[in-house]
Design a protein around this motif. Sequence first.
Motif, PDB file in Angstrom:
ATOM      1  N   ALA A 302       0.844  -1.312   0.040  1.00  0.00           N
ATOM      2  CA  ALA A 302       0.021  -0.056  -0.067  1.00  0.00           C
ATOM      3  C   ALA A 302       0.816   1.306   0.009  1.00  0.00           C
ATOM      4  CB  ALA A 302      -0.863  -0.052   1.088  1.00  0.00           C
ATOM      5  N   ALA A 303       1.881   1.385   0.901  1.00  0.00           N
ATOM      6  CA  ALA A 303       2.778   2.341   0.876  1.00  0.00           C
ATOM      7  C   ALA A 303       3.517   2.649  -0.494  1.00  0.00           C
ATOM      8  CB  ALA A 303       3.735   2.042   1.952  1.00  0.00           C
ATOM      9  N   LEU A 439      10.345   0.887   9.868  1.00  0.00           N
ATOM     10  CA  LEU A 439      11.765   1.153   9.351  1.00  0.00           C
ATOM     11  C   LEU A 439      11.911   1.097   7.741  1.00  0.00           C
ATOM     12  CD1 LEU A 439      14.915   1.158   9.959  1.00  0.00           C
ATOM     13  CD2 LEU A 439      14.916  -1.145  10.028  1.00  0.00           C
ATOM     14  N   VAL A 440      12.355   2.005   7.204  1.00  0.00           N
ATOM     15  CA  VAL A 440      12.811   1.858   5.769  1.00  0.00           C
ATOM     16  C   VAL A 440      14.500   1.697   5.731  1.00  0.00           C
ATOM     17  CG1 VAL A 440      10.793   2.781   4.774  1.00  0.00           C
ATOM     18  CG2 VAL A 440      12.639   4.184   5.229  1.00  0.00           C
ATOM     19  N   ALA A 452      12.908   8.926   0.743  1.00  0.00           N
ATOM     20  CA  ALA A 452      13.076   7.801   1.525  1.00  0.00           C
ATOM     21  C   ALA A 452      12.301   8.207   2.898  1.00  0.00           C
ATOM     22  CB  ALA A 452      14.559   7.366   1.961  1.00  0.00           C
ATOM     23  N   THR A 453      12.522   9.289   3.257  1.00  0.00           N
ATOM     24  CA  THR A 453      11.801  10.015   4.458  1.00  0.00           C
ATOM     25  C   THR A 453      10.242   9.733   4.325  1.00  0.00           C
ATOM     26  OG1 THR A 453      13.712  11.277   5.256  1.00  0.00           O
ATOM     27  CG2 THR A 453      11.355  11.627   6.372  1.00  0.00           C
ATOM     28  N   ALA A 454       9.811  10.232   3.019  1.00  0.00           N
ATOM     29  CA  ALA A 454       8.394  10.058   2.742  1.00  0.00           C
ATOM     30  C   ALA A 454       7.986   8.648   2.601  1.00  0.00           C
ATOM     31  CB  ALA A 454       8.037  10.795   1.581  1.00  0.00           C
ATOM     32  N   PHE A 455       8.669   7.732   2.216  1.00  0.00           N
ATOM     33  CA  PHE A 455       8.309   6.485   2.220  1.00  0.00           C
ATOM     34  C   PHE A 455       7.849   5.909   3.734  1.00  0.00           C
ATOM     35  CE2 PHE A 455      10.162   6.110  -2.283  1.00  0.00           C
ATOM     36  CZ  PHE A 455       9.026   5.408  -2.828  1.00  0.00           C
ATOM     37  N   GLY A 456       9.062   6.443   4.295  1.00  0.00           N
ATOM     38  CA  GLY A 456       8.809   5.869   5.782  1.00  0.00           C
ATOM     39  C   GLY A 456       7.725   6.548   6.460  1.00  0.00           C
ATOM     40  N   GLY A 483       1.057  12.482   6.103  1.00  0.00           N
ATOM     41  CA  GLY A 483       2.548  12.437   5.487  1.00  0.00           C
ATOM     42  C   GLY A 483       2.944  11.492   4.461  1.00  0.00           C
ATOM     43  N   ALA A 484       1.688  11.180   3.702  1.00  0.00           N
ATOM     44  CA  ALA A 484       2.116   9.991   2.935  1.00  0.00           C
ATOM     45  C   ALA A 484       2.099  10.464   1.489  1.00  0.00           C
ATOM     46  CB  ALA A 484       0.786   9.050   2.810  1.00  0.00           C
TER      47      ALA A 484
END
Length: 1000
Positions: A302-303, A439-440, A452-456, A483-484
């Motif tokens: 989903a992310a 965690l990413v 990467a921060t946005a993915f996390g 924040g997605a």
Amino acid sequence: MATDRPAAPAFQEELLRRARERAAARPAARPDSADRGPAPLSRAQHRMWLMDRLGHDGASYSVPFATRLRGPLDVDALASALTELVRRHEILRTRYVERDGEPCQEVLPAPGSFAVPVVPADPADAPALLGAEAGRRFDLSAGTVPRALVLRHGPQDHTVLLTFHHISLDGPSLEIVAEELAALYETAAHPREASAPAPGSDPAQPPSQPQPRPPQYADFARHEHRAAADGLDAGLRHWHALLEGAAPPRLPGPTHPPTDLTARPTGSHTTPLAPEVPAALRELGRRHHATPFTVALTAAFAALHRCTGQDDLVIGIAGTHRRGAAMRGLVGLCVNTLPLRVDTSGDPSFSTLLTRVRAALLDAQQHADVPFDRIVDRIGAAARGADGTSLVRVTADVLGIPTTLRLPGTDAEYVEVGVGEAKFDLSFGLVDTDRPAALVQYRRAALDEEAATAFGATYAAVLTALGAATDDLPLSHLAKGAGAQLPPGTGALQEDDAHPAERLLRCHPDLSDATVVSPAGGPLLAYAVLREIGGPSPAELRAHLRDRLAPGLVPAAVTLLDVLPRSADGTVNPAHLPGLPALPAPEGPHADAVREGFAALLGRTPGPDDDFFALGGHSLVAVQLAERLRRALTLPLTGLDIMQARTPRAVSALLDTRAAERAAASLRAATRPGQPGRTGRSAPAGQSALRTGRARNGTVLVTGGTGGVGSFLLQELAAQGRPVLALARPESAHLVAADGVEVVEGDLTDLDGLREAVQDADAVIHAACTFTRPEVDVAAMDAMVDAWSRGPFVFVSSVDAYGHPVGGQVAEESPSHEPLSPYGRAKTDCEARLLRAAGIAGRGGASAVRSPLVWGPHDRLRDQLRWGATGVLYQAIREGRPLAVPRPGAGGHAWYGAAWVHAAALARAVVSCLDAPVHGVANAISGHVTWHDLGTELSQLLGATADFKESDEIHPDLDHHWHYHSDRLARPLRPLPGEDLRSVLAAMITPSLDRQPGRT
């Protein structure tokens, strides 16, 4: 006071007698795997071995296991426990070599002791020390015995680091290792307590029983190999059908790719979760009959969907081959990457997506035995991105409490050690501990830190929303506003390393797709796709770019298209963009060699922009093509280079670049004034003579480079792009001076010079010999072995070391038989000194390569043809004299002749031992020829008429009747064109300086 217990001596004698009776009654123990010879690699090991061969970052496959222990630590007991652990589990003392062109695993003898260095260190300095130690590469061909390091912070405060190679163990194996080490440590630290009978125990039982032999990984690999004898075609067909048309997810690459990744090649982002989230996720799984892992994996899909905008997604997970009680206690690599393809289209609810993911997971587990690399090779080019990365760029997992080393009497704290580069571009992880988190982990070369921060944040938001029982919400509303969304400038379909103009166009609200290309010799051009009819015009889009970019970054034109033409892997296909000038095919020797290499290995002549994988290429072919081009062009090239460049045009351009770099380096060397060497003498400008300073990393010291064998060794090393330190006298330096070669003054009588040269090198090839002064040869070997402290050591020996074996067939490593010539005895003495020192005090693997007569186009080798045993034939033919050769059967031997090796084949075999030491003796043989056949060939080539007769009388120089087996180095010894008997004899008889490698 009277007692019914026997006296102590009698009691001990009775225990010993009963123990012997039980031992005699027990069935014989299973033989050690080493006694059954080499075992095949498991599928998982083969994948790991191939990654090592392709040149991937070796540190990525190190497995550091660090624990901070507070309390008394007995280092000697730890060393004893490690010694016993490595003895019990053969996989921890296994090396990986090639036999008949196939990789295999060989168990090495158990070490007598295990070194555990102790280094005083402040806790603040520990991360750097641990990272440096864990980052040291393993040499798979030398063995993967784990390394240990203890950092002493205080009398009762230590950090223990054990470093394994991933080819030896997986996550469950690490838990087995930790548990066994704790038990073995307690036994070693308190031997009396472990051996004494427990109070009230049965005296008929021995005080202690040895731990049962654990299952061995080599047996598992053999079983897997036998089970796969019928092939994997059915499984491969299933995966091919399932994954056909799938492509790696396109991730937003860094806006400005970092130029120096040595300090932090891997990044991570951790978002804490509320303590109740894991329990809520388990409850969600219970309602939908799904495991917590399946729920977390669905959240990752989903992310990834929300952050990329893509519907057809592939995420990889780790499968396992551990099944049944028979594998309990097995240490080894039992994992396989499983690619899960899931359709997220239609804005499904999370519960619907969970059903899709669970079905994909169950299907993958039913076909988990098919190796992932075989799946990728079967699918071909469509399974790879534009940069050669395979289908799985994103993975997901659930992380529990990390394993620690819990030694009796100490408190254990897990220590994180970062090693190398992440194995995947992006990994999602649900940390399911008392401090839950999302965690990413990501490769900084592949993913922007802000993205990467946005993915996390997105992953954390999805997990949190699911904890609030919102699993019926569609994905478009799940965690909306939490924040997605990706930050500006990292649009959903963004390509890696995109041009700034392309990034701006992709972020434009009225555009759905865009690309910018820079054709060779032409202006910068942009192509865009509008979201709706009536959007901005090309002129307006160009003005938009002109307002935000420097003039040199603005495309000359923007062309609107209905859709961007894309290849099977999802990347834009520039060949189908309108208005681009046709690029001419590359020309020149590099392009010709590349085109011929593609055609030879792939079976069809490629176009300049044909894709290596689309033509049927795969990982092993990439390695073979790189080796072919490296040897032909003497330029550095790896299989990974082929997989990343992919097209003949790109490979040719890469070779052009490396040739230019080498030429520039040569020019700098030629214009540098001579510098004083170690002895104070200097070399003329332009001559790569006496060196000063530390050698380059990876430098190979070569002795004997001015000789016939040495010249071919230097050519082979140059073909592989290895830096060389050549030992030579000043007056002979010009014979070895070449690109990539530094010359150090010295010879076999200069023992101090030999020691210094060895200390400066990372590997040694010792090919020099006096031939007539065995005491000098042995003293030189002693000096070199004494100075040897790291890397592999290869000694070019001789079949004379076998002496005069009884039979006619001589296997490798057969014992020597008298009479031994002084020359042969010196060879055996040198070999013994070398092999005794191998693997001790940080030294690498050792190889003694025994060669027979060496033939090749070089003045020194031509001289060899004219003298000695072959000289008897040569001189008789030249002078027209009759010649008597031994008759078959004379002296009780059915065959008389000579073993020989082509100098180029010998060089390939010797250099191959740098990467795959044989850890003993190997023969290097190109073939065997009878004296009669050799005389016939020489007569024809010399244009003379030979008068041969066979006789029962045997000329002393022709009393050779042995065939030498040559199995260990069979692959590099395979003859290349021009290495047959007649061709090499013709080259030796007809002098031609332009055929001599190493001549200037």
